[in-house]
Design a protein around this motif. Structure first.
Motif, mmCIF file in Angstrom:
data_model
loop_
_atom_site.group_PDB
_atom_site.id
_atom_site.type_symbol
_atom_site.label_atom_id
_atom_site.label_comp_id
_atom_site.label_asym_id
_atom_site.label_seq_id
_atom_site.Cartn_x
_atom_site.Cartn_y
_atom_site.Cartn_z
ATOM 1 N N VAL A 22 24.097 59.852 20.184
ATOM 2 C CA VAL A 22 22.725 60.067 19.351
ATOM 3 C C VAL A 22 21.525 59.347 19.590
ATOM 4 N N MET A 23 21.805 58.086 19.661
ATOM 5 C CA MET A 23 20.744 57.097 19.943
ATOM 6 C C MET A 23 20.189 57.153 21.391
ATOM 7 N N ARG A 24 21.069 57.920 22.231
ATOM 8 C CA ARG A 24 20.641 58.132 23.513
ATOM 9 C C ARG A 24 19.408 59.170 23.656
ATOM 10 N N ASN A 25 19.175 59.514 22.742
ATOM 11 C CA ASN A 25 17.905 60.709 22.547
ATOM 12 C C ASN A 25 16.909 59.646 22.199
ATOM 13 N N PRO A 26 16.013 59.542 23.147
ATOM 14 C CA PRO A 26 14.827 58.498 23.101
ATOM 15 C C PRO A 26 14.065 58.785 21.725
ATOM 16 N N ARG A 27 14.010 60.013 21.472
ATOM 17 C CA ARG A 27 12.882 60.395 20.352
ATOM 18 C C ARG A 27 13.467 60.140 19.080
ATOM 19 N N ILE A 28 14.848 60.245 18.989
ATOM 20 C CA ILE A 28 15.388 59.921 17.725
ATOM 21 C C ILE A 28 15.412 58.397 17.524
ATOM 22 N N CYS A 29 15.800 57.731 18.529
ATOM 23 C CA CYS A 29 16.029 56.391 18.726
ATOM 24 C C CYS A 29 14.617 55.701 18.051
ATOM 25 N N LYS A 30 13.467 55.983 18.981
ATOM 26 C CA LYS A 30 12.409 55.468 18.779
ATOM 27 C C LYS A 30 11.969 55.826 17.204
ATOM 28 N N HIS A 31 12.155 56.942 16.802
ATOM 29 C CA HIS A 31 11.524 57.508 15.379
ATOM 30 C C HIS A 31 12.380 56.551 14.197
ATOM 31 N N LEU A 64 27.966 45.973 22.848
ATOM 32 C CA LEU A 64 26.861 46.438 21.883
ATOM 33 C C LEU A 64 26.719 47.650 21.983
ATOM 34 N N ASP A 65 26.443 48.361 20.895
ATOM 35 C CA ASP A 65 26.467 49.784 20.817
ATOM 36 C C ASP A 65 25.174 50.353 21.578
ATOM 37 N N VAL A 66 24.007 50.004 21.043
ATOM 38 C CA VAL A 66 22.705 50.472 21.541
ATOM 39 C C VAL A 66 21.763 49.478 21.884
ATOM 40 N N ILE A 67 21.163 49.038 22.909
ATOM 41 C CA ILE A 67 20.115 48.295 23.133
ATOM 42 C C ILE A 67 18.960 48.852 23.615
#
Length: 284
Positions: A22-31, A64-67
């Protein structure tokens, strides 16, 4: 054979595989980052997703999950934690020193050979916890280094640790973060933001490639755990550690407060091994 894993169709945002996707979606992650920090971010990039950092051949690597990094080169490490894990051998919660180790490994990896220390980027270690580690009811717990003698004096190393408590009851958070917490806890879609997340999860679960990736990853993880344990049993140098693990499992079984699956998860032993130990205890 080994440890129980949820079926792909049953995965929720609380599972690190799906969280990472899910966090690979830049719009979701950024928000999500902007709402947590309550500050705008112009853009983000993905240096690595679920990166494994091994500094020395005999050191413990961390996955690490998401960087992500922003336009100012600030690095953000996002982690999902649904269980407040303890070390069964010491009884100590692992979360505080897990964040310490993640921070150290992130710094070592970020600083290239020969670079000056002042080139280390500012970092945020953000753990999304489905539990209240401190029991204070805060939605967020933010930590920076401060002077004990002069509390208003902050140590300017540009490191920040944030624990998000999805079970919190008070504090200053945005409506979207509150709705995100509700989504983590109850899978409740109560905002446009969680509607977007839910839609993203639907697309991920409809992707056959993602399904096969999850199946392959789970098989790999389970096989590695079993092989590591088998090697520990066979290796005379590790016999003491194996015996200590057996003793820990027996104590947990006698207390009867944990399921077999939880014991397997806490001790990193195959579920079949836990069942075997239980069966042997019953026949004694």
């Amino acid at each position: 054979m080994a440890m129980l894993s949820p079926k792909f169709d049953d995965l929720t945002i609380g599972h690190d595989f799906l969280f990472k996707k899910v966090m690979r979606n830049p719009r979701i992650c950024k928000h999500l980052l902007e709402e947590v920090l309550q500050a705008p971010i112009a853009e983000i990039s993905y240096p690595e997703i679920e990166k494994t950092i091994d500094v020395f051949y005999d050191s413990r690597g961390v996955r690490l999950d998401v960087i992500v990094a922003d336009e100012k080169h600030t690095h953000y490490n996002l982690e999902m934690q649904v269980k407040n894990t303890t070390n069964p051998q010491t009884g100590q919660h692992v979360l505080p020193k897990r964040t310490r180790y993640y921070q150290a490994m992130l710094d070592v990896d970020a600083l290239q050979k020969g670079q000056n220390f002042d080139l280390l980027p500012a970092t945020y270690i953000i753990f999304i916890c489905a539990f209240d580690f401190f029991g204070k009811g805060n939605y967020t717990y933010t930590f920076k280094k401060r002077c004990s003698e002069t509390p208003e004096l902050e140590f300017p190393d540009e490191t920040t640790i944030i624990l998000l408590n999805t079970t919190g009851t008070h504090g200053n958070i945005s409506p979207d973060i509150k709705s995100f917490f509700e989504y983590v806890n109850q899978h409740a879609v109560t905002s446009d933001f969680t509607k977007e997340i839910d839609k993203e999860i639907f697309h991920i679960k409809s992707d056959q490639k993602a399904r096969l990736e999850y199946m392959s990853l789970e098989t790999y993880v389970q096989d590695n755990r079993y092989e590591a344990y088998a090697e520990g049993e066979a290796n005379g140098l590790a016999k003491g550690e194996a015996q200590e693990q057996f003793a820990t499992v027996k104590r947990m079984l006698k207390r009867g407060k944990s399921s077999l699956a939880d014991i397997a998860e806490d001790t990193d032993l195959p579920l079949d091994t836990i069942k075997k130990i239980k069966s042997e205890m019953q026949t004694v």
